[in-house]
Design a protein around this motif. Structure first.
Motif, PDB file in Angstrom:
ATOM      1  N   GLU A 175       7.369 -12.115  19.716  1.00 27.09           N
ATOM      2  CA  GLU A 175       7.970 -13.327  20.263  1.00 27.09           C
ATOM      3  C   GLU A 175       9.329 -13.541  19.606  1.00 27.09           C
ATOM      4  O   GLU A 175       9.501 -13.283  18.417  1.00 27.09           O
ATOM      5  N   ILE A 176      10.279 -14.052  20.387  1.00 26.33           N
ATOM      6  CA  ILE A 176      11.617 -14.347  19.882  1.00 26.33           C
ATOM      7  C   ILE A 176      11.854 -15.844  20.045  1.00 26.33           C
ATOM      8  O   ILE A 176      11.624 -16.408  21.120  1.00 26.33           O
ATOM      9  N   ARG A 236       8.845 -12.729  15.700  1.00 24.11           N
ATOM     10  CA  ARG A 236       7.471 -12.660  15.192  1.00 24.11           C
ATOM     11  C   ARG A 236       6.733 -11.510  15.869  1.00 24.11           C
ATOM     12  O   ARG A 236       6.717 -11.399  17.101  1.00 24.11           O
ATOM     13  N   PHE A 237       6.126 -10.635  15.035  1.00 18.49           N
ATOM     14  CA  PHE A 237       5.416  -9.466  15.542  1.00 18.49           C
ATOM     15  C   PHE A 237       3.926  -9.579  15.229  1.00 18.49           C
ATOM     16  O   PHE A 237       3.544  -9.919  14.102  1.00 18.49           O
ATOM     17  N   GLU A 284       7.060 -11.962  10.345  1.00 23.60           N
ATOM     18  CA  GLU A 284       8.200 -12.630  10.966  1.00 23.60           C
ATOM     19  C   GLU A 284       9.500 -12.239  10.260  1.00 23.60           C
ATOM     20  O   GLU A 284       9.609 -12.335   9.038  1.00 23.60           O
ATOM     21  N   PHE A 285      10.464 -11.785  11.056  1.00 24.49           N
ATOM     22  CA  PHE A 285      11.807 -11.511  10.569  1.00 24.49           C
ATOM     23  C   PHE A 285      12.681 -12.719  10.912  1.00 24.49           C
ATOM     24  O   PHE A 285      12.742 -13.132  12.082  1.00 24.49           O
ATOM     25  N   ASN A 286      13.373 -13.264   9.918  1.00 26.08           N
ATOM     26  CA  ASN A 286      14.301 -14.366  10.150  1.00 26.08           C
ATOM     27  C   ASN A 286      15.725 -13.869   9.905  1.00 26.08           C
ATOM     28  O   ASN A 286      16.028 -13.321   8.843  1.00 26.08           O
ATOM     29  N   LEU A 287      16.600 -14.049  10.902  1.00 26.01           N
ATOM     30  CA  LEU A 287      17.944 -13.515  10.850  1.00 26.01           C
ATOM     31  C   LEU A 287      18.957 -14.571  10.422  1.00 26.01           C
ATOM     32  O   LEU A 287      18.731 -15.770  10.595  1.00 26.01           O
ATOM     33  N   PHE A 333      19.062  -6.199  17.432  1.00 25.27           N
ATOM     34  CA  PHE A 333      18.032  -6.163  16.389  1.00 25.27           C
ATOM     35  C   PHE A 333      16.765  -5.436  16.846  1.00 25.27           C
ATOM     36  O   PHE A 333      16.250  -4.562  16.146  1.00 25.27           O
ATOM     37  N   ILE A 334      16.277  -5.780  18.027  1.00 23.14           N
ATOM     38  CA  ILE A 334      15.059  -5.133  18.531  1.00 23.14           C
ATOM     39  C   ILE A 334      15.281  -3.629  18.690  1.00 23.14           C
ATOM     40  O   ILE A 334      14.427  -2.811  18.339  1.00 23.14           O
TER      41      ILE A 334
END
Length: 537
Positions: free
Chosen positions: A85-86, A94-95, A166-169, A176-177
């Motif tokens: 989810e983005i 979030r993966f 979760e990756f926070n940019l 990114f993906i």
């Protein structure tokens, strides 16, 4: 005598001599497969490398990523993450992770748990955190991730639970993906890392690999072969191949001889001059695919006279692209106007090539203050590459053209490891190299090779820094609108064409030769090869 006729006469004799030397070979067993590759990997962890040889030998064989790019549709698909989810502001990704994925069990490591979020944390924190116990283990750093400034992209990496990450940019990033789906973004075992740390054997993490891929590492004899075994507990459909051999054979004619004697089932990167001969054999097939790649002639723009754009433009006018395509590519490539291939959605079709014009090149050199010419060197790889089948021959053709306008060229031939060292040390005038895309986002061609930051991280060998260009590519990755991104990349390509830190030469077709009894050999426009679906008919 025409070049193709000369090849027809010489090459069969060469192969015959090699076949005699090889002697009678025993065919590979039904449950095994032998792949003749052109070189040795620099590491068994693609996070630490850039070469196609290393990616071929590791990424799809030993590891998995969170997600993949479908080779047919170019769409993202589930890997170790089953969904993602983005956030609305495009700052959080979030993966949701796949369960019951087993790491390899080998002679040197036995896992006690399946893959989970800790492994994702470990794999990326090693790259991002300079205080991480494994960060400095790689003597070559993490070239791809440093080139795309991953440490500046990711603000935090959070474990939500054992199967959610979760990756926070710091800023929105449209690439990114695609970067997470690239061949470099593999997932390692945190448990294996802990084990090696306790044994004080941290370097083994990159040399004795543990992954979740369809094959597991068995044996490596330097410059000879790599042996893999089927990973019986693979989470996906098991490979039909029980044993996979990477036969390291740098010489293209030797690889062809091994293919024709069935010592190898698949031959990596046949020489363009061999294509016609291979196609005449009933037992052998050749695959030809469009590649997202470019070959170029690049310059050390910090060194005179190559720090003068007028000199670089003059050199561009000495290139006869039609001659290169015929003599080097044997028409298995197309002219390059841009660093981006025409199949890229951001390719600028309005660019014009620098026309072959030696008289005008001499005029520009005189105007730049070198009426009597100058001396220079060109570094060229000895081995064939996806993007350039024969860099040495290409250098010789360029050398011949430059001699006509008073420029004396010395050609320096290197294997990749030594050439890479020279490039990092800045000990060169110019070099023939290229790029194979790691994913389908155009940023992959620009940031890693030509951004100002990539000079500091060691991947921008041209040492060219242009603030307007940097602003364009930085803005492009924050945009979500397709038209806006295209417009920005069009302008970025125009700047490269004006400044010419490198001269795009050709886009090559991707070639593999294999025995006719095989099917399911998968290659992609991004390079790399996958044997998981390969079977004998």
């Amino acid at each position: 005598m025409p070049i193709l006729n000369l090849i027809k006469n010489i090459l069969p004799l060469t192969v015959l001599l090699l076949l005699t030397a090889c002697g009678e070979q025993t065919p590979i067993k039904q449950n095994g497969l032998s792949y003749c590759t052109e070189g040795s990997p620099s590491s068994f962890n693609p996070q630490t490398a850039t070469s196609n040889v290393t990616l071929d030998a590791t990424t799809s064989q030993l590891y998995n990523r969170l997600l993949f790019i479908d080779p047919n549709t170019q769409q993202f698909k589930a890997g170790l993450a089953i969904d993602w989810e983005i956030s609305a502001d495009r700052l959080s990704y979030r993966f949701f992770l796949r369960k019951n994925v087993r790491f390899h069990q080998t002679d040197y490591f036995t896992p006690t748990r399946p893959f989970n979020a800790d492994d994702v944390i470990f794999s990326f924190t090693r790259i991002l955190d300079k205080t991480h116990p494994y960060h400095d283990v790689s003597k070559d750093g993490y070239p791809f991730f440093q080139g795309i400034e991953l440490d500046q992209q990711i603000q935090s990496l959070v474990k939500i639970d054992d199967y959610t990450i979760e990756f926070n940019l710091t800023l929105p990033d449209s690439s990114f993906i695609a970067n997470l789906a690239s061949d470099f973004s593999v997932i390692l075992s945190a448990e294996y890392g802990d084990t090696l740390l306790a044994l004080n054997k941290k370097a083994d993490i990159d040399n004795l690999p543990i992954g979740t891929g369809p094959f597991k590492f068995k044996e490596y004899r330097t410059d000879n072969f790599i042996r893999y075994q089927q990973h019986a507990d693979y989470w996906g459909e098991n490979s039909k191949i029980e044993q996979l051999i990477f036969d390291i054979t740098p010489n293209s004619s030797s690889r062809l001889a091994k293919l024709l004697t069935q010592e190898c089932d698949i031959m990596a990167y046949p020489a363009a001059s061999q294509v016609e001969m291979i196609s005449e054999h009933d037992r052998v097939k050749i695959s030809v695919e469009t590649g997202l790649n470019v070959a170029y002639w690049a310059f050390n723009t910090e060194k005179a006279p190559f720090n003068n754009p007028k000199i670089r433009r003059a050199l561009a006018h000495t290139i006869n692209q039609e001659t290169l395509l015929q003599a080097v590519y044997y028409n298995t490539g197309v002219n390059a106007k841009s660093i981006l291939p025409p199949v890229s959605w951001a390719y600028n079709p309005y660019l014009k090539s620098y026309k072959y014009n030696l008289a005008y090149a001499r005029q520009l050199i005189t105007e730049a203050g070198y009426p009597n010419g100058f001396k220079m060197n060109i570094m060229a790889l000895k081995s064939s590459q996806v993007y350039n089948p024969d860099a040495v021959k290409m250098a010789e053709l360029i050398q011949s053209e430059l001699a006509q306008i008073g420029i004396e060229v010395k050609i320096i031939k290197y294997e990749w490891q030594l050439m890479e060292k020279k490039l990092q040390q800045g000990e060169y005038d110019s070099y023939l190299l290229g790029w194979v895309a790691d994913n389908n986002d155009p940023d992959n061609f620009f940031r890693f090779q030509l951004s100002c930051n990539a000079i500091n991280t060691g991947s921008n060998y041209t040492r060219w820094c242009n603030s307007e260009f940097d602003d364009l590519i930085n803005q492009a990755v924050t945009e979500t609108e397709y038209i806006e991104r295209v417009t920005l990349y069009y302008r970025a390509q125009e700047i490269i064409q004006q400044e010419l830190p490198l001269i795009p030469l050709a886009h090559s077709l991707r070639l593999h030769a294999y025995t006719s009894g095989l099917k399911g050999v998968e290659t992609t426009a991004f390079g790399g090869i996958n044997f998981i679906n390969t079977v004998r008919q």
